[in-house]
Design an enzyme around this catalytic site. Structure first.
Site, mmCIF file in Angstrom:
data_model
loop_
_atom_site.group_PDB
_atom_site.id
_atom_site.type_symbol
_atom_site.label_atom_id
_atom_site.label_comp_id
_atom_site.label_asym_id
_atom_site.label_seq_id
_atom_site.Cartn_x
_atom_site.Cartn_y
_atom_site.Cartn_z
ATOM 1 C CG HIS A 1 80.591 20.287 -55.969
ATOM 2 N ND1 HIS A 1 79.955 19.459 -55.126
ATOM 3 C CD2 HIS A 1 79.912 21.452 -56.204
ATOM 4 C CE1 HIS A 1 79.076 20.320 -54.987
ATOM 5 N NE2 HIS A 1 78.895 21.447 -55.643
ATOM 6 C CB THR B 1 90.211 25.168 -53.167
ATOM 7 O OG1 THR B 1 89.015 25.961 -53.533
ATOM 8 C CG2 THR B 1 91.218 25.308 -54.184
ATOM 9 N NE ARG B 2 84.901 21.041 -50.016
ATOM 10 C CZ ARG B 2 84.341 21.496 -51.197
ATOM 11 N NH1 ARG B 2 84.761 22.339 -51.746
ATOM 12 N NH2 ARG B 2 83.157 20.771 -51.398
ATOM 13 C CE LYS C 1 85.585 27.442 -52.589
ATOM 14 N NZ LYS C 1 86.430 25.755 -53.046
ATOM 15 C CG HIS D 1 76.214 25.972 -40.023
ATOM 16 N ND1 HIS D 1 76.137 24.455 -40.702
ATOM 17 C CD2 HIS D 1 77.018 25.683 -39.091
ATOM 18 C CE1 HIS D 1 76.660 23.688 -39.932
ATOM 19 N NE2 HIS D 1 77.343 24.498 -38.843
ATOM 20 C CB CYS E 1 78.428 22.599 -51.776
ATOM 21 S SG CYS E 1 79.541 21.282 -51.521
ATOM 22 C CE LYS F 1 90.286 21.061 -42.524
ATOM 23 N NZ LYS F 1 88.523 21.099 -42.464
#
Ligand SMILES: Cc1cc2nc3c(=O)[nH]c(=O)nc-3n(C[C@H](O)[C@H](O)[C@H](O)COP(=O)(O)OP(=O)(O)OC[C@H]3O[C@@H](n4cnc5c(N)ncnc54)[C@H](O)[C@@H]3O)c2cc1C
Length: 346
Positions: free
Chosen positions: A17, A20-21, A234, A239, A283, A316
């Site tokens: 969620h 965007t990636r 964003k 990590h 996330c 991706k």
């Protein structure tokens, strides 16, 4: 084909969620991802055509930072090995071309024009629509509680029913080891936090003016996006605070420490993107020990295929991972070289 999901079609409890990636081609993690990425790009474009909407936004990407770091060196190596178009730039050159960026001049990045971002929730919906249109049966809010091998297939138990099938694909993200105990200790969930901060100069943060980035700096590794969807710059720290987490435990809301870790990065490197907070979201990463994926058949039951494509960089690939899983389940092999992703490397 039956697909089983424990939550709703879009939900905020896993890894996919947040709108965007990033997608990028000169892959610093290992050049052997590049053939998978080429196929992933083809399949994303095929999905866009089938579904009649844009899913992949090309902005170019900037990858690197510390000049002797593995991100810059790895990206150059992958680009050169695979003959990918790219330019090497200094921090000052980056700032001249994309003024939102304020990188130290002794830093080095590559600019690769094919990079960009995927609209991640839109991609999930497009895959779902196409699966349904092609005859798949999909059940949401139906948790899988276990499975067992049969002589010629599998039996899967859920909270609602039992099913028998010839083949099973397990792609349970942070819950993978609950369904495949052989993955215990190999797929470790980790809490992440993402920020959207208001920008003072919106014209510098549009998809046309702002390439996505993956940067290795003295503070750590960071990734970021232009403004799209939710207003604001964003970004996240790869990590984040290195916190292992139980995916079934209570989810700690983002707090002021999370915010300061992220804000201090924006303050130094993207000062026009350090306005008031618009959103903070948690996330999950699911990390393997070497941060490469697991894409393989189950060691004891070849009728079961396993995909753990995360370690913070798997989205991706999900178009091509779907194809790989279909090939592994149906033919027991894939035409792509999967040696980096075998389970027996651990
Ligand atoms: C903050 C953040 C930023 C990221 N940025 C990028 C990026 O820029 N680019 C990139 O390529 N990657 C990125 N990643 C990584 C990428 O998002 C993940 O690799 C990808 O989303 C993993 O997808 P998945 O399907 O394995 O996991 P998930 O999306 O979590 O899906 C697993 C699904 O399995 C379901 N499930 C689990 N157990 C059961 C069960 N027993 N029964 C039924 N259903 C079950 C879960 O509910 C879940 O929906 C990022 C990840 C995070 C967290």
């Amino acid at each position: 084909m039956l697909g089983l999901e424990r939550f709703d079609v879009l939900h905020p409890f896993g890894s996919s969620h947040g709108l965007t990636r990033i997608i990028r081609l000169a892959y610093s993690e290992d050049p052997s991802y590049v053939p998978l990425l080429r196929r992933a790009y083809e399949l994303w474009h095929e999905l866009e055509e089938l579904d009649g909407r844009t899913l992949l936004y090309t902005t170019g990407n900037l990858e690197g930072g510390l000049p002797d770091g593995p991100v810059f060196r790895g990206a150059v190596h992958a680009a050169e090995l695979h003959g990918l178009p790219h330019e090497v730039l200094t921090g000052a050159e980056v700032g001249k071309r994309w003024p939102a960026y304020h990188l130290p001049d002794d830093h080095r990045v590559i600019h690769q024009p094919d990079g960009g971002f995927l609209a991640s929730e839109e991609c999930i919906l497009a895959h779902v629509r196409q699966a349904l249109a092609h005859g798949a049966e999909l059940h949401w809010r139906e948790p899988v509680t276990g499975w067992e091998p049969l002589e010629d297939g599998v039996r899967v138990r859920t909270a609602r029913a039992e099913y028998e099938a010839g083949r099973l694909v397990v792609s349970a993200g942070s819950w993978a080891s609950e369904l495949v105990p052989e993955l215990a200790g190999l797929t470790v969930p980790e809490r992440q936090v993402l920020a959207w901060l208001q920008v003072s100069r919106p014209e510098l943060f549009t998809p046309e003016a702002f390439p996505v980035f993956y940067l290795e700096l003295e503070e750590g590794k960071y990734y970021g996006f232009p403004e799209w969807g939710i207003p604001g710059f964003k970004f996240g720290k790869y990590h984040h605070l290195e916190e292992r987490i139980d995916p079934d435990g209570s989810r700690e809301e983002p707090n002021s420490r999370d915010e300061e870790v992220l804000r201090s990065f924006a303050r130094r490197y993207f000062p026009d993107g350090e306005g008031p907070t618009v959103a903070l979201k948690t996330c999950l990463f699911t990390n393997t020990p070497d941060e490469h994926f697991i894409l393989d058949l189950h060691p004891g039951h070849p009728q079961v295929a396993i995909a753990s494509a995360c370690s913070g960089h798997g989205y991706k690939f999900c178009s091509v991972v779907g194809e790989i899983m279909a090939d592994l389940a149906q033919k027991g092999e894939s035409p792509l070289d999967l040696s980096l992703f075998r389970l027996d490397r651990f």
